[in-house]
Design an enzyme around this catalytic site. Structure first.
Site, mmCIF file in Angstrom:
data_model
loop_
_atom_site.group_PDB
_atom_site.id
_atom_site.type_symbol
_atom_site.label_atom_id
_atom_site.label_comp_id
_atom_site.label_asym_id
_atom_site.label_seq_id
_atom_site.Cartn_x
_atom_site.Cartn_y
_atom_site.Cartn_z
ATOM 1 N N LYS A 113 0.842 -1.214 0.000
ATOM 2 C CA LYS A 113 0.000 0.000 0.000
ATOM 3 C C LYS A 113 0.865 1.248 0.000
ATOM 4 O O LYS A 113 0.497 2.265 -0.593
ATOM 5 C CB LYS A 113 -0.929 0.012 1.219
ATOM 6 C CG LYS A 113 -1.996 -1.072 1.150
ATOM 7 C CD LYS A 113 -3.377 -0.500 0.991
ATOM 8 C CE LYS A 113 -4.316 -1.551 0.446
ATOM 9 N NZ LYS A 113 -5.522 -1.764 1.119
ATOM 10 N N LYS A 193 -3.074 -10.172 -7.157
ATOM 11 C CA LYS A 193 -4.252 -10.528 -6.362
ATOM 12 C C LYS A 193 -5.432 -9.625 -6.737
ATOM 13 O O LYS A 193 -5.243 -8.422 -6.922
ATOM 14 C CB LYS A 193 -3.858 -10.318 -4.885
ATOM 15 C CG LYS A 193 -4.843 -10.793 -3.881
ATOM 16 C CD LYS A 193 -4.474 -10.244 -2.508
ATOM 17 C CE LYS A 193 -4.771 -8.759 -2.406
ATOM 18 N NZ LYS A 193 -4.701 -8.184 -1.069
ATOM 19 N N LYS A 196 -9.745 -4.098 -5.365
ATOM 20 C CA LYS A 196 -10.400 -2.912 -5.926
ATOM 21 C C LYS A 196 -9.337 -1.903 -6.362
ATOM 22 O O LYS A 196 -9.428 -1.313 -7.436
ATOM 23 C CB LYS A 196 -11.315 -2.287 -4.862
ATOM 24 C CG LYS A 196 -11.793 -0.901 -5.257
ATOM 25 C CD LYS A 196 -13.264 -0.713 -5.179
ATOM 26 C CE LYS A 196 -13.727 0.544 -5.872
ATOM 27 N NZ LYS A 196 -14.267 1.551 -4.988
HETATM 28 P P1 TYM Z 1 -10.594 -6.481 2.915
HETATM 29 O O1 TYM Z 1 -11.845 -5.708 2.845
HETATM 30 O O2 TYM Z 1 -9.423 -6.001 2.133
HETATM 31 O O3 TYM Z 1 -10.854 -7.979 2.502
HETATM 32 C C1 TYM Z 1 -11.933 -8.704 3.061
HETATM 33 C C2 TYM Z 1 -11.634 -10.203 2.982
HETATM 34 O O4 TYM Z 1 -11.460 -10.620 1.611
HETATM 35 C C3 TYM Z 1 -10.249 -11.353 1.500
HETATM 36 N N1 TYM Z 1 -9.690 -11.123 0.161
HETATM 37 C C4 TYM Z 1 -9.313 -12.089 -0.681
HETATM 38 N N2 TYM Z 1 -9.347 -13.427 -0.587
HETATM 39 C C5 TYM Z 1 -8.902 -14.134 -1.654
HETATM 40 N N3 TYM Z 1 -8.441 -13.578 -2.813
HETATM 41 C C6 TYM Z 1 -8.408 -12.227 -2.947
HETATM 42 N N4 TYM Z 1 -7.989 -11.677 -4.073
HETATM 43 C C7 TYM Z 1 -8.855 -11.426 -1.850
HETATM 44 N N5 TYM Z 1 -8.951 -10.087 -1.660
HETATM 45 C C8 TYM Z 1 -9.462 -9.925 -0.413
HETATM 46 C C9 TYM Z 1 -9.339 -10.805 2.582
HETATM 47 O O5 TYM Z 1 -8.328 -11.725 2.914
HETATM 48 C C10 TYM Z 1 -10.329 -10.585 3.698
HETATM 49 O O6 TYM Z 1 -10.533 -11.778 4.428
HETATM 50 N N6 TYM Z 1 -7.722 -6.399 6.834
HETATM 51 C C11 TYM Z 1 -9.003 -7.032 6.486
HETATM 52 C C12 TYM Z 1 -10.165 -6.390 7.192
HETATM 53 C C13 TYM Z 1 -10.157 -6.575 8.678
HETATM 54 C C14 TYM Z 1 -10.201 -7.800 9.391
HETATM 55 C C15 TYM Z 1 -10.184 -7.447 10.771
HETATM 56 C C16 TYM Z 1 -10.239 -9.127 8.998
HETATM 57 C C17 TYM Z 1 -10.107 -5.575 9.603
HETATM 58 N N7 TYM Z 1 -10.143 -6.113 10.848
HETATM 59 C C18 TYM Z 1 -10.194 -8.426 11.765
HETATM 60 C C19 TYM Z 1 -10.251 -10.102 9.994
HETATM 61 C C20 TYM Z 1 -10.236 -9.752 11.350
HETATM 62 C C21 TYM Z 1 -9.142 -7.016 4.978
HETATM 63 O O7 TYM Z 1 -8.285 -7.472 4.293
HETATM 64 O O8 TYM Z 1 -10.273 -6.517 4.466
#
Ligand code: TYM
Length: 326
Positions: A113, A193, A196
């Protein structure tokens, strides 16, 4: 807490893509049956990079609509918005004081990021995983269903829990991640990966013609230059997605016929599109219906926040006492 407690979160970015759905949400839905599940729309995480103030509120509602349309049921899980429970940020501060900066600078997501947002590397971006650790541990959750990209953050969460416990006495569990067999979905470019921010995504609520156009132009096995070349499904991102949405029979046939060039990429994509839309269309219809009753969604989120405040308030009280605050 007989069943064991699950916590997971998703950022309100305005769209939920196939990676989010396959890597996380599909199993959030399944886990509701056997665990006490708390699912969170993490708005404080979403503001760690530049964002549109006016869009944020809409995006939170859209995330809630999408999650409910995917099958989360407020009768069987708790869904809420992170900023409604201030204990998350209070615990983050305590954890900040136990987190070496070096640990945070080493996080892959931070490195990626900060490459993408060179002009705008904030404390918030660096601190993102500490807030995530607080999200999980404020509920003493034991399990965290996430995609593969989040495993490093869960490892950090365990280290923070261990550090707190060593310093102030046994308080937090060391949570384990739960991964699906397809915990990493690549983008339409086939190289990075799906996300968005890289604009290589297929949104699960996008109109069918948009989804088809994105699928049609998705990169497959790049060694397969001509229709007559045999392909290798093992290195084709779309075959990974086939295994999620297509029947075992369809997947086995494609696996076979791709290797012998009996089936071409366009035909393979059409089969995937049909199977995927059969799965996504009911979700899209449900989302359209849910949008008609925003009051019901707001009320579910409010109830969720109230439930979470109770748990988080108790844990924070315990933390303050152990850490000698007040
Ligand atoms: P976010 O919104 O980026 O992603 C949400 C979930 O989607 C999964 N993910 C994917 N899995 C497989 N392939 C992909 N290309 C892909 N892109 C996204 C992410 O692994 C995630 O599970 N940091 C977290 C948000 C968060 C969170 C937490 C998660 C904040 N607090 C506490 C667990 C526990 C996240 O990546 O959000």
């Amino acid at each position: 807490m007989a069943k064991g407690r699950i916590f997971s979160g998703i950022q309100p970015t305005g769209i939920i893509h196939l990676g989010n759905y396959v890597g996380a949400i599909q199993q959030w839905v399944k886990l509701m049956q056997n665990y006490e599940c708390i699912y969170c729309i993490v708005d404080y995480h979403a503001i760690t990079i530049e964002y549109e103030v006016t869009a944020l509120r809409d995006n939170i509602m859209e995330a809630a609509v999408t999650l409910l349309a995917c099958g989360l049921d407020p009768e069987h899980c708790t869904l809420f918005v992170q900023s409604r429970v201030p204990e998350h940020t209070e615990l983050t501060w305590i954890f900040n004081c136990l987190s070496p900066i070096g640990d945070l600078e080493r996080m892959t997501q931070f490195k990626e990021k900060s490459q993408q947002h060179r002009e705008d590397i904030t404390m918030g971006l660096l601190d993102y995983p500490v807030l995530q650790a607080a999200d999980i541990l404020i509920y003493k959750a034991g399990f965290v269903p996430v995609g593969e990209d989040q495993v490093q953050h869960i490892e950090l969460t365990r280290r923070i829990a261990r550090r707190f416990n060593n310093r102030f006495g046994e308080t937090f569990p060391e949570p384990q991640e739960i991964l699906t067999p397809t915990s990493r979905i690549m983008g339409t470019d086939g190289k990075t990966k799906m996300s968005k921010s890289l604009n290589n995504y297929i949104g699960i609520l996008e109109p069918p013609d948009v989804i088809w156009e994105k699928l049609r132009t998705s990169v497959t096995d790049e060694n397969r230059k001509r229709r007559s070349d045999p392909g290798n499904p093992d290195i084709c991102n779309l075959f990974t997605i086939h295994k999620v949405f297509s029947s075992a029979d369809d997947s086995a046939r494609i696996n076979r016929e791709c290797r012998t060039a009996e089936i071409g990429c366009v035909e393979c994509k059409k089969i995937l599109y049909n199977n995927m839309m059969a799965h996504l269309q009911p979700i899209q219809q449900k989302a359209n219906k849910l949008r008609e009753t925003p009051a019901a969604i707001i009320s579910a989120l409010n109830e969720g926040a109230e439930r979470c405040k109770k748990i988080a308030g108790q844990v924070m009280q315990e933390v303050r006492e152990k850490a000698g605050i007040r």
